[in-house]
Design a protein around this motif. Structure first.
Motif, PDB file in Angstrom:
ATOM      1  N   GLY A   1       0.820  -1.210   0.000  1.00 32.80           N
ATOM      2  CA  GLY A   1       0.000   0.000   0.000  1.00 32.80           C
ATOM      3  C   GLY A   1       0.848   1.252   0.000  1.00 32.80           C
ATOM      4  N   ALA A   2       0.271   2.292  -0.565  1.00 28.80           N
ATOM      5  CA  ALA A   2       0.952   3.579  -0.638  1.00 28.80           C
ATOM      6  C   ALA A   2      -0.089   4.676  -0.494  1.00 28.80           C
ATOM      7  CB  ALA A   2       1.682   3.718  -1.975  1.00 28.80           C
ATOM      8  N   VAL A   3       0.376   5.863  -0.241  1.00 27.77           N
ATOM      9  CA  VAL A   3      -0.516   7.022  -0.176  1.00 27.77           C
ATOM     10  C   VAL A   3      -0.115   8.010  -1.256  1.00 27.77           C
ATOM     11  CG1 VAL A   3      -1.005   6.812   2.298  1.00 27.77           C
ATOM     12  CG2 VAL A   3       0.913   8.217   1.544  1.00 27.77           C
ATOM     13  N   VAL A   4      -1.074   8.800  -1.631  1.00 24.45           N
ATOM     14  CA  VAL A   4      -0.822   9.900  -2.552  1.00 24.45           C
ATOM     15  C   VAL A   4      -0.364  11.060  -1.690  1.00 24.45           C
ATOM     16  CG1 VAL A   4      -1.872  11.456  -4.230  1.00 24.45           C
ATOM     17  CG2 VAL A   4      -2.588   9.058  -4.132  1.00 24.45           C
ATOM     18  N   LYS A   5       0.810  11.599  -1.983  1.00 27.20           N
ATOM     19  CA  LYS A   5       1.345  12.675  -1.160  1.00 27.20           C
ATOM     20  C   LYS A   5       0.345  13.825  -1.080  1.00 27.20           C
ATOM     21  CE  LYS A   5       5.396  15.409  -0.238  1.00 27.20           C
ATOM     22  NZ  LYS A   5       6.772  15.707  -0.588  1.00 27.20           N
ATOM     23  N   GLY A   6       0.029  14.222   0.130  1.00 26.85           N
ATOM     24  CA  GLY A   6      -0.904  15.313   0.359  1.00 26.85           C
ATOM     25  C   GLY A   6      -2.358  14.892   0.398  1.00 26.85           C
ATOM     26  N   ASP A   7      -2.662  13.610   0.078  1.00 31.62           N
ATOM     27  CA  ASP A   7      -4.047  13.121   0.094  1.00 31.62           C
ATOM     28  C   ASP A   7      -4.085  11.747   0.752  1.00 31.62           C
ATOM     29  OD1 ASP A   7      -6.711  12.593  -0.262  1.00 31.62           O
ATOM     30  OD2 ASP A   7      -6.641  12.510  -2.445  1.00 31.62           O
ATOM     31  N   HIS A   8      -3.898  11.722   2.046  1.00 30.44           N
ATOM     32  CA  HIS A   8      -3.852  10.454   2.782  1.00 30.44           C
ATOM     33  C   HIS A   8      -5.203   9.774   2.848  1.00 30.44           C
ATOM     34  CE1 HIS A   8       0.173  11.278   4.986  1.00 30.44           C
ATOM     35  NE2 HIS A   8       0.198  11.649   3.729  1.00 30.44           N
ATOM     36  N   ALA A   9      -6.269  10.465   2.526  1.00 29.69           N
ATOM     37  CA  ALA A   9      -7.603   9.856   2.550  1.00 29.69           C
ATOM     38  C   ALA A   9      -7.848   9.005   1.306  1.00 29.69           C
ATOM     39  CB  ALA A   9      -8.673  10.938   2.661  1.00 29.69           C
ATOM     40  N   SER A  10      -7.085   9.209   0.251  1.00 28.86           N
ATOM     41  CA  SER A  10      -7.260   8.448  -0.989  1.00 28.86           C
ATOM     42  C   SER A  10      -6.820   7.001  -0.778  1.00 28.86           C
ATOM     43  CB  SER A  10      -6.428   9.062  -2.110  1.00 28.86           C
ATOM     44  OG  SER A  10      -6.440   8.229  -3.239  1.00 28.86           O
ATOM     45  N   ASP A  11      -7.602   6.079  -1.307  1.00 24.28           N
ATOM     46  CA  ASP A  11      -7.185   4.673  -1.251  1.00 24.28           C
ATOM     47  C   ASP A  11      -6.787   4.167  -2.644  1.00 24.28           C
ATOM     48  OD1 ASP A  11      -9.590   4.233  -2.568  1.00 24.28           O
ATOM     49  OD2 ASP A  11     -10.138   2.539  -1.306  1.00 24.28           O
ATOM     50  N   GLU A  12      -6.511   5.081  -3.547  1.00 26.41           N
ATOM     51  CA  GLU A  12      -6.151   4.769  -4.939  1.00 26.41           C
ATOM     52  C   GLU A  12      -5.018   3.742  -5.036  1.00 26.41           C
ATOM     53  OE1 GLU A  12      -4.111   7.174  -8.673  1.00 26.41           O
ATOM     54  OE2 GLU A  12      -5.144   8.301  -7.117  1.00 26.41           O
ATOM     55  N   CYS A  13      -4.060   3.814  -4.140  1.00 26.65           N
ATOM     56  CA  CYS A  13      -2.886   2.929  -4.190  1.00 26.65           C
ATOM     57  C   CYS A  13      -2.846   1.969  -3.007  1.00 26.65           C
ATOM     58  CB  CYS A  13      -1.612   3.765  -4.219  1.00 26.65           C
ATOM     59  SG  CYS A  13      -1.536   4.949  -5.564  1.00 26.65           S
ATOM     60  N   ALA A  14      -3.991   1.743  -2.385  1.00 22.85           N
ATOM     61  CA  ALA A  14      -4.036   0.916  -1.180  1.00 22.85           C
ATOM     62  C   ALA A  14      -3.641  -0.530  -1.434  1.00 22.85           C
ATOM     63  CB  ALA A  14      -5.426   0.971  -0.544  1.00 22.85           C
ATOM     64  N   GLN A  15      -3.912  -1.019  -2.626  1.00 31.30           N
ATOM     65  CA  GLN A  15      -3.540  -2.391  -2.970  1.00 31.30           C
ATOM     66  C   GLN A  15      -2.404  -2.333  -3.991  1.00 31.30           C
ATOM     67  OE1 GLN A  15      -7.612  -3.607  -3.937  1.00 31.30           O
ATOM     68  NE2 GLN A  15      -7.337  -5.240  -2.425  1.00 31.30           N
ATOM     69  N   SER A  16      -1.215  -2.184  -3.466  1.00 33.81           N
ATOM     70  CA  SER A  16      -0.027  -2.060  -4.302  1.00 33.81           C
ATOM     71  C   SER A  16       1.175  -2.538  -3.515  1.00 33.81           C
ATOM     72  CB  SER A  16       0.168  -0.602  -4.726  1.00 33.81           C
ATOM     73  OG  SER A  16       0.385   0.223  -3.597  1.00 33.81           O
ATOM     74  N   VAL A  17       2.285  -2.687  -4.214  1.00 31.83           N
ATOM     75  CA  VAL A  17       3.555  -2.957  -3.554  1.00 31.83           C
ATOM     76  C   VAL A  17       4.501  -1.826  -3.926  1.00 31.83           C
ATOM     77  CG1 VAL A  17       4.430  -4.469  -5.416  1.00 31.83           C
ATOM     78  CG2 VAL A  17       5.415  -4.617  -3.121  1.00 31.83           C
ATOM     79  N   VAL A  18       5.195  -1.315  -2.936  1.00 31.14           N
ATOM     80  CA  VAL A  18       6.197  -0.273  -3.130  1.00 31.14           C
ATOM     81  C   VAL A  18       7.555  -0.957  -2.970  1.00 31.14           C
ATOM     82  CG1 VAL A  18       7.090   1.919  -2.263  1.00 31.14           C
ATOM     83  CG2 VAL A  18       4.615   1.491  -2.276  1.00 31.14           C
ATOM     84  N   PHE A  19       8.459  -0.685  -3.902  1.00 31.18           N
ATOM     85  CA  PHE A  19       9.743  -1.383  -3.939  1.00 31.18           C
ATOM     86  C   PHE A  19      10.815  -0.454  -4.509  1.00 31.18           C
ATOM     87  CE2 PHE A  19       7.688  -1.782  -7.946  1.00 31.18           C
ATOM     88  CZ  PHE A  19       8.700  -1.725  -8.891  1.00 31.18           C
ATOM     89  N   LEU A  20      12.074  -0.822  -4.294  1.00 32.86           N
ATOM     90  CA  LEU A  20      13.209  -0.042  -4.800  1.00 32.86           C
ATOM     91  C   LEU A  20      13.825  -0.787  -5.981  1.00 32.86           C
ATOM     92  CD1 LEU A  20      15.068   2.406  -4.527  1.00 32.86           C
ATOM     93  CD2 LEU A  20      16.456   1.061  -2.935  1.00 32.86           C
ATOM     94  N   PRO A  21      13.558  -0.320  -7.212  1.00 29.04           N
ATOM     95  CA  PRO A  21      14.106  -1.008  -8.389  1.00 29.04           C
ATOM     96  C   PRO A  21      15.571  -0.651  -8.625  1.00 29.04           C
ATOM     97  CG  PRO A  21      12.914   0.926  -9.099  1.00 29.04           C
ATOM     98  CD  PRO A  21      12.745   0.841  -7.593  1.00 29.04           C
TER      99      PRO A  21
END
Length: 132
Positions: A48-68
């Protein structure tokens, strides 16, 4: 003040991501800023991730954040499934949004392993190489 949970413990995407991430040497999970994070000494994947400045958004709630790998990053961001996550993006991290298309778990495993290799200590990377 603690961050509220930003995930569903029964999420099938989280269950699959746990299987991938916790299969890596010395990998552990904890909750940080309301998200499950996978780490050794350093974080290598986040559910999961958040949209910077919009923590109420769940747009990226089902995601994986990784360092490529730096060499892979430009090609990945050309794909609509990938995004630059708030807060982690300026440090080179990317997210793969599971909602855009059904995830290919082999691809997810490769991305998580890439991130692991970019963050883990050398002895753990050698253990991973010995497993493969």
């Amino acid at each position: 003040m603690a961050h509220p949970p930003r995930f569903d413990e029964n999420d099938p995407y989280l269950r699959e991501l746990r299987s991938v991430a916790l299969d890596l040497p010395a990998a552990e999970e904890k909750i940080s800023h309301g998200h499950p994070v996978f780490y050794t000494k350093k974080i290598f994947a986040i559910f999961g991730a958040v949209v910077k400045g919009d923590h109420a958004s769940d747009e990226c709630a089902q995601s994986v954040v990784f360092l490529p790998d730096a060499i892979e990053r430009d090609a990945l961001v050309q794909d609509e499934r990938f995004f630059v996550p708030g807060y982690y993006g300026p440090s080179g991290w990317l997210g793969l949004n599971f909602r855009v298309s059904e995830p290919d778990w082999q691809e997810v495993a490769e991305l998580v392993e890439m991130s692991y290799r970019n963050t883990a200590i050398k002895t753990l990377v050698r253990q991973l190489d010995a497993m493969r």
